[in-house]
Design a protein around this motif. Structure first.
Motif, PDB file in Angstrom:
ATOM      1  N   ARG A   1    -113.460  13.659 -16.063  1.00 47.06           N
ATOM      2  CA  ARG A   1    -114.582  14.118 -15.623  1.00 47.06           C
ATOM      3  C   ARG A   1    -114.879  14.861 -16.411  1.00 47.06           C
ATOM      4  O   ARG A   1    -113.600  15.595 -17.488  1.00 47.06           O
TER       5      ARG A   1
ATOM      6  N   SER B   1    -112.333  20.901 -17.970  1.00 45.14           N
ATOM      7  CA  SER B   1    -112.544  21.869 -17.915  1.00 45.14           C
ATOM      8  C   SER B   1    -112.886  22.803 -18.988  1.00 45.14           C
ATOM      9  O   SER B   1    -112.257  23.114 -19.904  1.00 45.14           O
TER      10      SER B   1
ATOM     11  N   LEU C   1    -112.200  25.958 -18.664  1.00 38.29           N
ATOM     12  CA  LEU C   1    -111.029  26.964 -18.998  1.00 38.29           C
ATOM     13  C   LEU C   1    -109.639  26.621 -18.196  1.00 38.29           C
ATOM     14  O   LEU C   1    -108.989  26.378 -19.077  1.00 38.29           O
ATOM     15  N   LEU C   2    -109.494  24.844 -17.834  1.00 43.64           N
ATOM     16  CA  LEU C   2    -107.539  24.511 -17.591  1.00 43.64           C
ATOM     17  C   LEU C   2    -107.544  24.475 -18.651  1.00 43.64           C
ATOM     18  O   LEU C   2    -106.101  23.655 -19.127  1.00 43.64           O
TER      19      LEU C   2
ATOM     20  N   VAL D   1    -109.535  15.491  -8.128  1.00 39.47           N
ATOM     21  CA  VAL D   1    -110.019  16.488  -8.960  1.00 39.47           C
ATOM     22  C   VAL D   1    -108.180  16.549  -8.989  1.00 39.47           C
ATOM     23  O   VAL D   1    -107.241  16.337  -9.938  1.00 39.47           O
TER      24      VAL D   1
ATOM     25  N   PHE E   1    -104.934  13.889 -12.390  1.00 33.62           N
ATOM     26  CA  PHE E   1    -103.880  14.426 -12.823  1.00 33.62           C
ATOM     27  C   PHE E   1    -102.629  13.387 -12.976  1.00 33.62           C
ATOM     28  O   PHE E   1    -101.796  14.471 -14.400  1.00 33.62           O
TER      29      PHE E   1
ATOM     30  N   ARG F   1    -118.213  25.322 -11.538  1.00 33.84           N
ATOM     31  CA  ARG F   1    -117.144  23.904 -11.051  1.00 33.84           C
ATOM     32  C   ARG F   1    -115.674  24.214 -11.096  1.00 33.84           C
ATOM     33  O   ARG F   1    -114.857  23.347 -10.123  1.00 33.84           O
ATOM     34  N   SER F   2    -115.171  25.341 -12.631  1.00 31.38           N
ATOM     35  CA  SER F   2    -114.312  25.468 -11.555  1.00 31.38           C
ATOM     36  C   SER F   2    -113.429  26.121 -10.583  1.00 31.38           C
ATOM     37  O   SER F   2    -112.565  25.720  -9.470  1.00 31.38           O
TER      38      SER F   2
ATOM     39  N   SER G   1    -113.558  23.100  -7.916  1.00 30.70           N
ATOM     40  CA  SER G   1    -113.358  23.288  -7.685  1.00 30.70           C
ATOM     41  C   SER G   1    -110.986  23.351  -7.493  1.00 30.70           C
ATOM     42  O   SER G   1    -110.602  22.503  -6.855  1.00 30.70           O
ATOM     43  N   ALA G   2    -110.779  24.509  -8.200  1.00 26.48           N
ATOM     44  CA  ALA G   2    -109.983  24.725  -7.449  1.00 26.48           C
ATOM     45  C   ALA G   2    -108.934  25.600  -6.791  1.00 26.48           C
ATOM     46  O   ALA G   2    -108.385  26.136  -5.903  1.00 26.48           O
TER      47      ALA G   2
ATOM     48  N   PHE H   1     -98.135  20.490 -12.835  1.00 32.96           N
ATOM     49  CA  PHE H   1     -99.134  20.594 -14.234  1.00 32.96           C
ATOM     50  C   PHE H   1     -98.747  20.253 -15.477  1.00 32.96           C
ATOM     51  O   PHE H   1     -97.529  20.034 -16.326  1.00 32.96           O
TER      52      PHE H   1
HETATM   53  C1  OVV Z   1    -106.477  24.744 -11.942  1.00 29.39           C
HETATM   54  C2  OVV Z   1    -107.443  23.893 -11.737  1.00 29.39           C
HETATM   55  C3  OVV Z   1    -107.453  22.638 -10.986  1.00 29.39           C
HETATM   56  C4  OVV Z   1    -108.814  21.894 -11.307  1.00 29.39           C
HETATM   57  C5  OVV Z   1    -109.599  22.277 -12.227  1.00 29.39           C
HETATM   58  C6  OVV Z   1    -109.969  23.561 -12.815  1.00 29.39           C
HETATM   59  C7  OVV Z   1    -108.649  24.296 -12.724  1.00 29.39           C
HETATM   60  C8  OVV Z   1    -110.914  23.643 -13.563  1.00 29.39           C
HETATM   61  O1  OVV Z   1    -111.028  24.676 -13.629  1.00 29.39           O
HETATM   62  O2  OVV Z   1    -112.144  22.682 -12.818  1.00 29.39           O
END
Ligand code: OVV
Length: 402
Positions: free
Chosen positions: A83, A86, A88-89, A172, A176, A234-235, A238-239, A289
């Motif tokens: 997708r 992110s 952030l991630l 999601v 990974f 979305r973050s 998702s998380a 991770f």
């Molecule tokens: C830690 C985490 C897990 C899954 C998705 C995200 C972050 C995100 O930032 O979308």
């Protein structure tokens, strides 16, 4: 001339995404820790670290171990991401820093604290319900029921369609890992789920005053536009759900299987927060991770080339006897801080205070009302390439005499 002493890295044939591994990860975690500070995983052509020292160091060296190439097995410089990444991630500084500042501003300690009252009302009602029932499924009716109500309420997501949140998070976190059967099964028929999530990220669908709307309000201060704000929402979606659900489910499992530990929490419900920290160490909801090397880097005599995927075993680090005393003992009185269940460094879980608040409130409410929790059937694991949690947990609770 001086000779450089380099030993070849130990090689392992373990598959951390196989059902066998995921069903009982702790023996292979020990095997990986004992094999060395860094291990080659033959099956995927990647590296792995499972000791606390190396996992912690890699998490705190984002210049060498980057996230922008993806924090899963897929290398975003070579493969199309599952997708849009992110902000952030799956980002590195300086881009990561803007996104991070935006979300940190929204999830301020004050704002998180302001949610407590609403959480307490919900927790109280839920605890009364399950105590009345006596026997119930601690996943469906408790660990899942709470976050799937209070979290979207806090974000400002409408009621309709909330069942999509768990399915989305499950997919999601599976993404990974490799595109194995576990991932494929969770991605089946998910087009509508993904569409619903995308809609819920839009400002027009988010309640005024919720965390989602706050993201849109804060974004321009950090030079972020509405498309970027939507990705930050979305973050959260998702998380923020499956992780907490699994943390709470794992907590009830730990308490049901360690009655003396629940007795200690029941005797003093102010211990709920610390007990949850021990749960995150002992049965970490997020097990792993990845990072990707930005340069050739030496780890204890082994040189990893540039552009290599490195799998960090957070959950193995959390039970490393090189760091912890009696790591396989669930002990709510231990100092569990220093675990890497929420990560560490610039990418450390931005929602961890919110997660702790949910746990503190719900476990605290249960502790005040219930003196014993016992298993009432076989718990069932929910297999996921990244998450450790339960699909079902039949329990019976014994209320304290009033
Ligand atoms: C830690 C985490 C897990 C899954 C998705 C995200 C972050 C995100 O930032 O979308």
């Amino acid at each position: 001339m001086s000779a450089t002493i380099t030993s070849d890295a130990p090689v392992s044939r373990l598959d951390p995404f196989s059902e066998r591994f995921l069903n009982d990860p702790y023996p292979p975690h020990r095997e990986l820790r004992d094999a060395g500070p860094v291990v080659r995983l033959e099956r995927y052509g990647i590296w792995a670290m499972a000791r606390h020292e190396q996992v912690h160091a890699a998490l705190n060296d984002p210049e060498t171990f980057r996230s922008a190439a993806g924090v899963g097995l897929a290398d975003f410089t070579k493969e199309k991401p599952f997708r849009p990444p992110s902000l952030l991630l799956e980002a590195d500084p300086p881009e990561h820093s803007r996104a991070r500042r935006t979300i940190t501003g929204v999830l301020s300690p004050k704002r998180v604290r302001s949610l407590r009252e609403a959480f307490e009302r919900e927790a109280h009602a839920l605890v009364e319900r399950v105590v009345d029932q006596g026997r119930f499924d601690a996943v469906d009716e408790f660990a899942e029921a709470f976050p799937t109500k209070v979290f979207p309420d806090a974000v400002g997501v409408p009621d309709k369609g909330r069942e999509n949140l768990m399915a989305y998070g499950n997919m999601v976190f599976n993404a990974f890992g490799p595109q194995n059967e576990i991932f494929r099964e969770s991605a089946k028929g998910q087009d509508e789920v993904r569409e619903w999530i995308a809609e819920m990220c839009l400002r027009e669908n988010l309640r005024d005053g919720g965390l989602g709307a706050d993201i849109y309000e804060h974004a321009p201060r950090h030079e972020m536009g509405p498309d970027e704000a939507a990705l930050l929402v979305r973050s959260l979606l998702s998380a923020g759900v499956d992780t907490t659900v699994h943390g709470l489910g794992n907590a009830i499992y730990c308490f049901a299987t360690h009655p003396d530990q629940w007795a200690a929490v029941h005797a003093d419900p102010s211990r709920a927060r610390a007990a949850f920290e021990e749960v995150v160490r002992f049965e970490s909801p997020v097990q792993t991770f990845f990072r990707t090397t930005t340069r050739a880097v030496e780890v204890e005599g082994v040189t990893l080339p540039e552009g290599e995927k490195v799998l960090l075993f957070l959950a193995a680090a959390n039970r490393d006897p090189r760091h912890w005393e009696e790591p396989d003992r669930f002990d709510v009185e231990r100092r569990a801080s220093g675990h890497v269940g929420f990560g560490s460094g610039i990418h450390a879980c931005v929602g961890q205070m919110l997660a702790r608040l949910e746990a503190d409130v719900l476990i605290g409410a249960l502790a005040r009302r219930v003196e014993a929790i016992e298993l009432d059937g076989e718990p069932e694991l929910k297999l996921n390439n990244t998450l450790r949690g339960l699909a079902s947990l039949p329990v019976r609770v014994h209320p304290a005499s009033a």
